[in-house]
Every structure is written in structure tokens, then in C-alpha cells.
Design a protein around this motif. Structure first.
Motif, PDB file in Angstrom:
ATOM      1  N   LEU A 169       0.825  -1.212   0.000  1.00 27.40           N
ATOM      2  CA  LEU A 169       0.000   0.000   0.000  1.00 27.40           C
ATOM      3  C   LEU A 169       0.856   1.257   0.000  1.00 27.40           C
ATOM      4  O   LEU A 169       0.580   2.221  -0.733  1.00 27.40           O
ATOM      5  CB  LEU A 169      -0.930   0.005   1.219  1.00 27.40           C
ATOM      6  N   HIS A 170       1.882   1.281   0.815  1.00 22.98           N
ATOM      7  CA  HIS A 170       2.772   2.447   0.863  1.00 22.98           C
ATOM      8  C   HIS A 170       3.476   2.641  -0.482  1.00 22.98           C
ATOM      9  O   HIS A 170       3.653   3.777  -0.936  1.00 22.98           O
ATOM     10  CB  HIS A 170       3.806   2.283   1.978  1.00 22.98           C
ATOM     11  N   LYS A 171       3.845   1.535  -1.109  1.00 24.26           N
ATOM     12  CA  LYS A 171       4.505   1.617  -2.425  1.00 24.26           C
ATOM     13  C   LYS A 171       3.533   2.187  -3.459  1.00 24.26           C
ATOM     14  O   LYS A 171       3.888   3.054  -4.255  1.00 24.26           O
ATOM     15  CB  LYS A 171       4.984   0.240  -2.851  1.00 24.26           C
ATOM     16  N   VAL A 172       2.276   1.700  -3.437  1.00 22.52           N
ATOM     17  CA  VAL A 172       1.264   2.196  -4.371  1.00 22.52           C
ATOM     18  C   VAL A 172       0.995   3.674  -4.131  1.00 22.52           C
ATOM     19  O   VAL A 172       0.911   4.469  -5.067  1.00 22.52           O
ATOM     20  CB  VAL A 172      -0.044   1.383  -4.238  1.00 22.52           C
ATOM     21  N   ASP A 173       0.888   4.044  -2.883  1.00 18.14           N
ATOM     22  CA  ASP A 173       0.623   5.449  -2.536  1.00 18.14           C
ATOM     23  C   ASP A 173       1.764   6.333  -2.995  1.00 18.14           C
ATOM     24  O   ASP A 173       1.553   7.433  -3.515  1.00 18.14           O
ATOM     25  CB  ASP A 173       0.429   5.576  -1.029  1.00 18.14           C
ATOM     26  N   GLY A 174       2.977   5.850  -2.847  1.00 23.63           N
ATOM     27  CA  GLY A 174       4.141   6.639  -3.266  1.00 23.63           C
ATOM     28  C   GLY A 174       4.245   6.801  -4.764  1.00 23.63           C
ATOM     29  O   GLY A 174       4.891   7.739  -5.253  1.00 23.63           O
ATOM     30  N   SER A 175       3.587   5.899  -5.524  1.00 25.22           N
ATOM     31  CA  SER A 175       3.647   5.977  -6.983  1.00 25.22           C
ATOM     32  C   SER A 175       2.534   6.824  -7.576  1.00 25.22           C
ATOM     33  O   SER A 175       2.494   7.034  -8.795  1.00 25.22           O
ATOM     34  CB  SER A 175       3.555   4.570  -7.583  1.00 25.22           C
ATOM     35  N   SER A 176       1.622   7.302  -6.701  1.00 23.28           N
ATOM     36  CA  SER A 176       0.509   8.106  -7.222  1.00 23.28           C
ATOM     37  C   SER A 176       0.995   9.488  -7.589  1.00 23.28           C
ATOM     38  O   SER A 176       1.956  10.016  -7.012  1.00 23.28           O
ATOM     39  CB  SER A 176      -0.608   8.229  -6.166  1.00 23.28           C
ATOM     40  N   GLU A 177       0.328  10.094  -8.564  1.00 20.07           N
ATOM     41  CA  GLU A 177       0.698  11.442  -8.994  1.00 20.07           C
ATOM     42  C   GLU A 177       0.228  12.445  -7.955  1.00 20.07           C
ATOM     43  O   GLU A 177      -0.808  12.263  -7.330  1.00 20.07           O
ATOM     44  CB  GLU A 177       0.042  11.766 -10.337  1.00 20.07           C
ATOM     45  N   PRO A 178       0.991  13.537  -7.747  1.00 17.26           N
ATOM     46  CA  PRO A 178       0.560  14.549  -6.787  1.00 17.26           C
ATOM     47  C   PRO A 178      -0.720  15.201  -7.197  1.00 17.26           C
ATOM     48  O   PRO A 178      -1.048  15.278  -8.343  1.00 17.26           O
ATOM     49  CB  PRO A 178       1.720  15.551  -6.789  1.00 17.26           C
TER      50      PRO A 178
END
Length: 293
Positions: A284-293
Motif C-alpha cells: 500500500l505504501h509503495k502504491v501510494d508513493g507511486s501516485s501522482e501529486p
């Protein structure tokens, strides 16, 4: 313009804001199928920019504009449904394929200059701020849902992404028609973080927004697969669980990862992804970190 209502339900001008709740789900549905559905100002402007060069564009140019706005997406799909025969077994399940079916010129002919959410809520800045937050949450949910679907090698990735993005469109509509009531719900949950959304909604609105969403999706005859995947009250299918959990996680992690409800979300997601809670949280943290700002 409003998505098409049943033949015996005439379309009317969007009414004044509601300061008191309607009686029941039927009354809310009657209001919303008659009213104008506003869209985001950025979407309205982009449509006008494309209208100016109508002869030079195709579905691939228009599709991203419609797909980026949950209200415009629902509005367009509802219009497309009116073009199908009742006995037509085929459905267009993507905006691009729907645009290919309708054609660019007929689209612009049907959808003239659009009313906007920003104009509608001009005198309610707190409500407009809440709408912007909700849109950000919807995009976040869609990002989570797509990541979960790809991880599971799901064949319906695009529809799952779309269902998560549209999950809160009914809430957006109610913000546009009853901002003071929605602010009351927001205040109640701020005062009591443990207050469940469904309880607060029933207390203030006399309905649950999930019920409103599903009723409108069916009434406006959106694609059946999209309706089925959106129905969180029948979450026995992995794709439905995906959308429900993505929406829940987006809500619970909007401001931080310290929400007490997160542990149960991660536990449920770990079962869906067939991974341990520790691995799931890292994912989840990895997915969240890959989201666009």
C-alpha cells in the motif's frame, strides 16, 4: 443538461438548495433525475476548447476529458443509454467506445455549454472545498483499485478503476444540492471520528449515499458490469471487494496513515491479495508513493 429521466418525469431547472432533508430515497431520486447535473469547470472549459476544433478531433481527444470528471462520466453514460434499444444486449463499457458509437458531432450537439459545480457552489466555499477533497479522494481510490486489480491479474482492470472513481458521484451531487446538510454531516464526523458515515447520512439525509448511488446507476442504465462492481452491499465478488476496499483506504489514509480503522482495512485487503498484513501494508505504501501529486 440532466441525464435522461423516465418518460413520465419531466426535466426541470435545478431547484434552490435544500436546507431540510427529503423524506426518503424515492424523493431524493426524483429530485436528482429532474435536476441539472453540473460538471467541473475545468471539464466544461476543455469541452469548449475541443468544440472549437470539432472537425479535427476524435474520441481519443475527448475521452480523457470526460473520464477525468466523475459527474461528466455519469452524465455521458446516461445519455448513451438513451440511444440504445431496451432489448439491445450489447453495452459500451468505456467512454472511448461510447464516443465511437455516438460520434463527435452528435456529442457536441447534445452537450452544449455546461453548468459547473464551481458556479453552483460559489456562495458555499466550505462546500466547494469539500468537493475538491472528495474528488482527490476519488482519484486516490481509483489509483488504489487499479493497483489491486493489476496485482490480482484481474481482467476488468479498466472497469474496476472506473467504478472506484465513480464511487462517490452521488455524494458529489448531494453536495451540489444540499451543501448545508452535507456540512452538517461533516461537522458531526469531525466531532465524533468513530461515527460511521452511513449512520451520519441516515441521521441527516434520511438515506445512505451508497443506496442513492446504486439507484441512480441503475435508473440511468449505466453499464451493467460497472453497476455490479459498484455495489458494495453485495461484496462477495473479488472485484466488488477491490472497489470497496480501495474507496475505504482512500478515505482512511487521506490525511495520514494513523487512522485506527486502517488495521481492519489492511487485514481485509491482505485476504483479497493473498498476502500477509505486513506485506500488504508495504505494498500500500509503495502504491501510494507511486501516485501522482
Amino acid at each position: 443538461m440532466a441525464p435522461s429521466a423516465p418518460p413520465d418525469t419531466p426535466s426541470v431547472v435545478t431547484p434552490a438548495f435544500l436546507n431540510w432533508p427529503l423524506r426518503d430515497l424515492r424523493a431524493w431520486v426524483r429530485l436528482l433525475v429532474r435536476a441539472e447535473v453540473p460538471i467541473l469547470a475545468s471539464t466544461a472549459q476543455a469541452i469548449e476548447d475541443l468544440r472549437a476544433r470539432e472537425d479535427d478531433i476524435g474520441p481519443a481527444d475527448l475521452s480523457p476529458v470526460l473520464r477525468a470528471d466523475p459527474l461528466m462520466t455519469v452524465k455521458f453514460f446516461a445519455h448513451v443509454a438513451t440511444l440504445r434499444r431496451n432489448d439491445d444486449a450489447t453495452e459500451t463499457e468505456s467512454i472511448t467506445s461510447a464516443l465511437v458509437m455516438t460520434g463527435i458531432t452528435p456529442f457536441f450537439k447534445h452537450f452544449g455549454p455546461q453548468a459547473t459545480v464551481e458556479d453552483r457552489l460559489r456562495e458555499y466555499p466550505a462546500a466547494l472545498e469539500a468537493v475538491q477533497e472528495l474528488l482527490h479522494r476519488s482519484a486516490r481510490a481509483a489509483h488504489f483499485a487499479m493497483a489491486f486489480a493489476v496485482h490480482r491479474s484481474d481482467t476488468d482492470v479498466d472497469v474496476i478503476h472506473e467504478a472506484a472513481f465513480l464511487h462517490d458521484f452521488a455524494e458529489l451531487l448531494v453536495w451540489c444540492h444540499a451543501p448545508t446538510l452535507m456540512l452538517k454531516i461533516r461537522q458531526a464526523q469531525a466531532q465524533d471520528p468513530a461515527l460511521r458515515s452511513s449512520v451520519a447520512q441516515r441521521s441527516v439525509l434520511n438515506i445512505e449515499l451508497d443506496d442513492l448511488r446504486q439507484t441512480l446507476l441503475r435508473l440511468w442504465r449505466l453499464p451493467k458490469l460497472l453497476i455490479r462492481i459498484s455495489d458494495g452491499k453485495h461484496a462477495d465478488h473479488p472485484s466488488v471487494q477491490n472497489v470497496v476496499l480501495a474507496s475505504r483506504l482512500a478515505r482512511h489514509t487521506m490525511k495520514s496513515w494513523d487512522n485506527p480503522a486502517l488495521s481492519s482495512d489492511v487485514e481485509a485487503l491482505s485476504k483479497l491479495l493473498n498476502a500477509s498484513p505486513r506485506v500488504t501494508l508495504a505494498f500500500l505504501h509503495k502504491v501510494d508513493g507511486s501516485s501522482e501529486p
